[in-house]
Design a protein around this motif. Structure first.
Motif, PDB file in Angstrom:
ATOM      1  N   SER A  98      -3.307   4.642   7.429  1.00  0.00           N
ATOM      2  CA  SER A  98      -2.073   4.966   6.721  1.00  0.00           C
ATOM      3  C   SER A  98      -2.226   6.259   5.952  1.00  0.00           C
ATOM      4  O   SER A  98      -2.938   6.311   4.964  1.00  0.00           O
ATOM      5  CB  SER A  98      -1.709   3.833   5.763  1.00  0.00           C
ATOM      6  N   PRO A  99      -1.581   7.328   6.385  1.00  0.00           N
ATOM      7  CA  PRO A  99      -1.648   8.563   5.634  1.00  0.00           C
ATOM      8  C   PRO A  99      -0.854   8.463   4.354  1.00  0.00           C
ATOM      9  O   PRO A  99       0.044   7.648   4.231  1.00  0.00           O
ATOM     10  CB  PRO A  99      -1.012   9.580   6.593  1.00  0.00           C
ATOM     11  N   GLY A 100      -1.171   9.312   3.416  1.00  0.00           N
ATOM     12  CA  GLY A 100      -0.414   9.319   2.162  1.00  0.00           C
ATOM     13  C   GLY A 100       1.015   9.736   2.409  1.00  0.00           C
ATOM     14  O   GLY A 100       1.321  10.486   3.319  1.00  0.00           O
ATOM     15  N   GLY A 101       1.913   9.265   1.586  1.00  0.00           N
ATOM     16  CA  GLY A 101       3.316   9.629   1.765  1.00  0.00           C
ATOM     17  C   GLY A 101       4.149   9.075   0.649  1.00  0.00           C
ATOM     18  O   GLY A 101       3.746   8.170  -0.065  1.00  0.00           O
ATOM     19  N   ALA A 102       5.360   9.582   0.502  1.00  0.00           N
ATOM     20  CA  ALA A 102       6.250   9.134  -0.564  1.00  0.00           C
ATOM     21  C   ALA A 102       6.828   7.780  -0.218  1.00  0.00           C
ATOM     22  O   ALA A 102       7.025   7.445   0.940  1.00  0.00           O
ATOM     23  CB  ALA A 102       7.380  10.151  -0.750  1.00  0.00           C
ATOM     24  N   ALA A 103       7.088   6.979  -1.242  1.00  0.00           N
ATOM     25  CA  ALA A 103       7.697   5.668  -1.050  1.00  0.00           C
ATOM     26  C   ALA A 103       9.195   5.832  -0.957  1.00  0.00           C
ATOM     27  O   ALA A 103       9.840   6.239  -1.903  1.00  0.00           O
ATOM     28  CB  ALA A 103       7.331   4.741  -2.212  1.00  0.00           C
ATOM     29  N   HIS A 122       8.767  -1.981  -5.343  1.00  0.00           N
ATOM     30  CA  HIS A 122       7.520  -1.693  -6.043  1.00  0.00           C
ATOM     31  C   HIS A 122       7.786  -0.789  -7.235  1.00  0.00           C
ATOM     32  O   HIS A 122       8.621   0.114  -7.180  1.00  0.00           O
ATOM     33  CB  HIS A 122       6.527  -1.010  -5.093  1.00  0.00           C
ATOM     34  N   SER A 123       7.072  -1.053  -8.313  1.00  0.00           N
ATOM     35  CA  SER A 123       7.103  -0.164  -9.466  1.00  0.00           C
ATOM     36  C   SER A 123       5.673   0.082  -9.928  1.00  0.00           C
ATOM     37  O   SER A 123       4.784  -0.744  -9.715  1.00  0.00           O
ATOM     38  CB  SER A 123       7.923  -0.779 -10.603  1.00  0.00           C
ATOM     39  N   GLY A 124       5.452   1.244 -10.536  1.00  0.00           N
ATOM     40  CA  GLY A 124       4.123   1.589 -10.999  1.00  0.00           C
ATOM     41  C   GLY A 124       3.333   2.343  -9.951  1.00  0.00           C
ATOM     42  O   GLY A 124       3.814   2.640  -8.858  1.00  0.00           O
ATOM     43  N   SER A 125       2.083   2.626 -10.259  1.00  0.00           N
ATOM     44  CA  SER A 125       1.240   3.437  -9.375  1.00  0.00           C
ATOM     45  C   SER A 125       0.187   2.636  -8.622  1.00  0.00           C
ATOM     46  O   SER A 125      -0.473   3.173  -7.735  1.00  0.00           O
ATOM     47  CB  SER A 125       0.528   4.528 -10.202  1.00  0.00           C
ATOM     48  N   ASP A 126       0.037   1.354  -8.944  1.00  0.00           N
ATOM     49  CA  ASP A 126      -0.970   0.516  -8.288  1.00  0.00           C
ATOM     50  C   ASP A 126      -0.339  -0.182  -7.101  1.00  0.00           C
ATOM     51  O   ASP A 126       0.551  -1.038  -7.270  1.00  0.00           O
ATOM     52  CB  ASP A 126      -1.513  -0.510  -9.283  1.00  0.00           C
ATOM     53  N   PRO A 127      -0.740   0.136  -5.852  1.00  0.00           N
ATOM     54  CA  PRO A 127      -0.109  -0.486  -4.684  1.00  0.00           C
ATOM     55  C   PRO A 127      -0.371  -1.978  -4.585  1.00  0.00           C
ATOM     56  O   PRO A 127       0.310  -2.670  -3.821  1.00  0.00           O
ATOM     57  CB  PRO A 127      -0.723   0.269  -3.497  1.00  0.00           C
ATOM     58  N   ARG A 128      -1.333  -2.510  -5.325  1.00  0.00           N
ATOM     59  CA  ARG A 128      -1.663  -3.932  -5.275  1.00  0.00           C
ATOM     60  C   ARG A 128      -1.059  -4.703  -6.450  1.00  0.00           C
ATOM     61  O   ARG A 128      -1.439  -5.849  -6.703  1.00  0.00           O
ATOM     62  CB  ARG A 128      -3.183  -4.116  -5.279  1.00  0.00           C
ATOM     63  N   PRO A 172      -0.956  -4.009   0.891  1.00  0.00           N
ATOM     64  CA  PRO A 172      -0.312  -2.785   0.411  1.00  0.00           C
ATOM     65  C   PRO A 172      -1.333  -1.726   0.002  1.00  0.00           C
ATOM     66  O   PRO A 172      -2.349  -2.024  -0.623  1.00  0.00           O
ATOM     67  CB  PRO A 172       0.495  -3.267  -0.803  1.00  0.00           C
ATOM     68  N   ASN A 173      -1.050  -0.479   0.387  1.00  0.00           N
ATOM     69  CA  ASN A 173      -1.900   0.644   0.007  1.00  0.00           C
ATOM     70  C   ASN A 173      -1.017   1.788  -0.477  1.00  0.00           C
ATOM     71  O   ASN A 173       0.199   1.632  -0.608  1.00  0.00           O
ATOM     72  CB  ASN A 173      -2.806   1.063   1.174  1.00  0.00           C
ATOM     73  N   ALA A 174      -1.629   2.918  -0.709  1.00  0.00           N
ATOM     74  CA  ALA A 174      -0.886   4.040  -1.287  1.00  0.00           C
ATOM     75  C   ALA A 174       0.258   4.514  -0.402  1.00  0.00           C
ATOM     76  O   ALA A 174       1.215   5.125  -0.886  1.00  0.00           O
ATOM     77  CB  ALA A 174      -1.846   5.195  -1.573  1.00  0.00           C
ATOM     78  N   ALA A 175       0.178   4.239   0.907  1.00  0.00           N
ATOM     79  CA  ALA A 175       1.229   4.691   1.818  1.00  0.00           C
ATOM     80  C   ALA A 175       2.322   3.645   2.035  1.00  0.00           C
ATOM     81  O   ALA A 175       3.325   3.928   2.694  1.00  0.00           O
ATOM     82  CB  ALA A 175       0.604   5.069   3.168  1.00  0.00           C
TER      83      ALA A 175
END
Length: 482
Positions: free
Chosen positions: A56-61, A141-147, A324-327
């Motif tokens: 999973s590459p990084g990307g905007a939600a 999702h809210s916040g910066s932690d994907p988990r 869930p991850n950053a992408a």
């Protein structure tokens, strides 16, 4: 397409007091169920299925787009079936579910025993009708932690009466679009359409009470899993907590469009069967003789209630390299066009062609009622969202005044989870002196069609032994004749 069994993570449940019981003491305790996938087996299942995990590459939600397709009409019943119950989600835009048909199952996913990380809510941000004939379950999702920081939705039917009586067949079908995401941005998404046995609501433990997973997918893989859970946990005849499953099956286009997912429980054949369907094609079958008779009867031979949920994270997605991850994007949604329950043979609640329901909206009285929300009249209003329930003792009865003397040839009973093990159908001309025209000490609950031959102005169900610790509870009492 794989024919191997992949490890999966099952859904937790929220056992509650019997559906619709107003005023009864609540015992909303959660019973944990965990089906942790083994990584080595999961890798093997990926190879069998011809699927590979995608980094999973990084990307905007970015939120998924709302469904644009026009809703489909609820299909006519298949040949030989009748429509027992359905919902086409035609509410106004932004409204929640119909409380007569559904109830929200809220709380943290950590309580389900499956490793989920979302919190289930009743907010219309997570569960809503879109005004175009669809129900939407949306994960945010809210916040910066994907988990952490996920909310989503889970609902279950008020009724737990959907089943096949002896000799009958029941079919549950829904048109669903899985979250329109990919393995690159949909890691951790876990949509499901499934059922739990009605006896769970009256104290039988999981998995003895039975669970049928009609559709599950994880990590936006465009696939489907079907599973039966039964027996004891861990291990037992059903290999819990994995269950007896189809393994991962390819589901081309299931992320981008609507497809039908269905199960038939067939008690008209020997051995009895459960059959799973994708767009009308039978892709998996479990036969009753794959387990012992008691395990099967406890898990299958009773009604069920239906559940939809969109989970995030958990042992099942993790077993396939997900979570869930950053992408992983916020706003992915499961879109539901309709759900329908069809019955064939014994158990159809549609009146026979040779008569009218003589009891419909006629004066009804009972030996007792559990509370003001479960009156005798609720059993003769031809609705599966209202019911009569009695005090928690024996004997109890429900009586209907047909207004004139009638020759009765058939009675239909639609029991809630609290049903009669021993009961009689009785008639009377004066409401005092009664004659029995049907008697059993082995009542099955669910939908019962009883052929009788008796005449009278008054007719009643007279219960002498309850099947549960609760009272007697009927969604519907129908009477046919001339």
């Amino acid at each position: 397409m794989s024919t191997g069994h992949a490890p999966e993570q099952d859904h937790g449940h929220d056992p509650q007091d019997r559906a619709g019981t107003a005023g009864a003491a609540s015992h909303r305790g959660r019973r944990s169920r965990t089906r942790i996938g083994l990584a080595a087996l999961a890798v093997g299942a990926l190879a069998l299925a011809g699927l590979t995990a995608v980094a999973s590459p990084g990307g905007a939600a970015t939120p998924a787009a709302a469904p644009a397709v026009a809703p489909a009409a609820i299909p006519a019943p298949p040949a030989g079936f009748t429509t027992t119950w359905s919902d086409d989600f035609n509410g106004a835009s932004g409204t929640g579910v119909d409380g007569g048909n559904w109830k929200y199952d809220t709380g943290p996913g950590s309580s389900f025993g499956t490793g989920e990380i979302e919190t289930m809510t009743n907010s219309t941000s997570n569960v809503f009708q879109d005004g175009n004939g669809h129900l939407v379950l949306r994960a945010l999702h809210s916040g910066s932690d994907p988990r952490a920081g996920w909310t989503s939705g889970r609902i279950e039917t008020q009724s737990s009466s959907f089943g096949a009586p002896p000799g009958g067949v029941v079919m549950m079908q829904s048109s669903i679009q899985q979250p329109n995401l990919t393995t690159a941005n949909g890691a951790g998404y876990w949509p499901a359409f499934w059922m739990l046995g009605s006896t769970l609501r009256t104290g039988t433990t999981w998995p003895t009470s039975g669970e049928v997973d009609i559709m599950e997918d994880i990590n936006s893989r465009s696939s489907v899993f079907g599973t039966l859970h039964c027996g004891v946990n861990p291990g037992g005849p059903c290999n819990e907590s994995t269950g007896i499953g189809s393994g991962e099956r390819a589901c081309s286009g299931c992320q981008t469009g609507y497809h039908t997912y269905a199960v038939q429980i067939d008690r008209s054949v020997s051995p009895e069967q459960i059959r799973w369907y994708l767009d009308g094609a039978n892709y998996f079958t479990v036969n009753a003789n794959q387990v012992d008779a008691t395990t099967w009867a406890n898990a299958v031979d009773h009604p069920f209630f239906i559940i939809y949920d969109l989970a995030m994270g958990g042992g099942f997605p993790d077993a396939f390299g997900g979570g869930p991850n950053a992408a992983t994007v916020s706003g992915g949604q499961m879109n539901i066009d309709y759900v329908a329950v069809y019955n064939k043979g014994p158990g159809s609640t549609t009146p026979p062609s040779n008569g009218t329901n003589l009891a419909l909206n006629k004066p009804a009285t009972a030996s007792s009622t559990e509370n003001a929300g479960t009156p005798a009249s609720a059993a003769v209003d031809n609705s599966t969202t209202t019911r009569w329930s009695s005090a928690f003792s024996d004997p109890q009865w429900l009586r209907v005044d047909l207004g004139a003397s009638h020759a009765v040839n058939q009675v239909k009973l639609n029991w809630e989870a609290a049903y009669a093990k021993a009961f009689q159908i009785q008639v009377s001309n004066d409401g005092t002196n009664w004659t029995s025209c049907y008697s059993t000490t082995a009542g099955t609950g669910g939908l019962q069609t009883l052929n009788v031959n008796c005449t009278g102005r008054y007719i009643r169900v007279y219960g002498t032994q309850r099947a549960t610790a609760y009272g007697y509870s009927l969604w519907d009492f129908q009477v046919f004749g001339s």
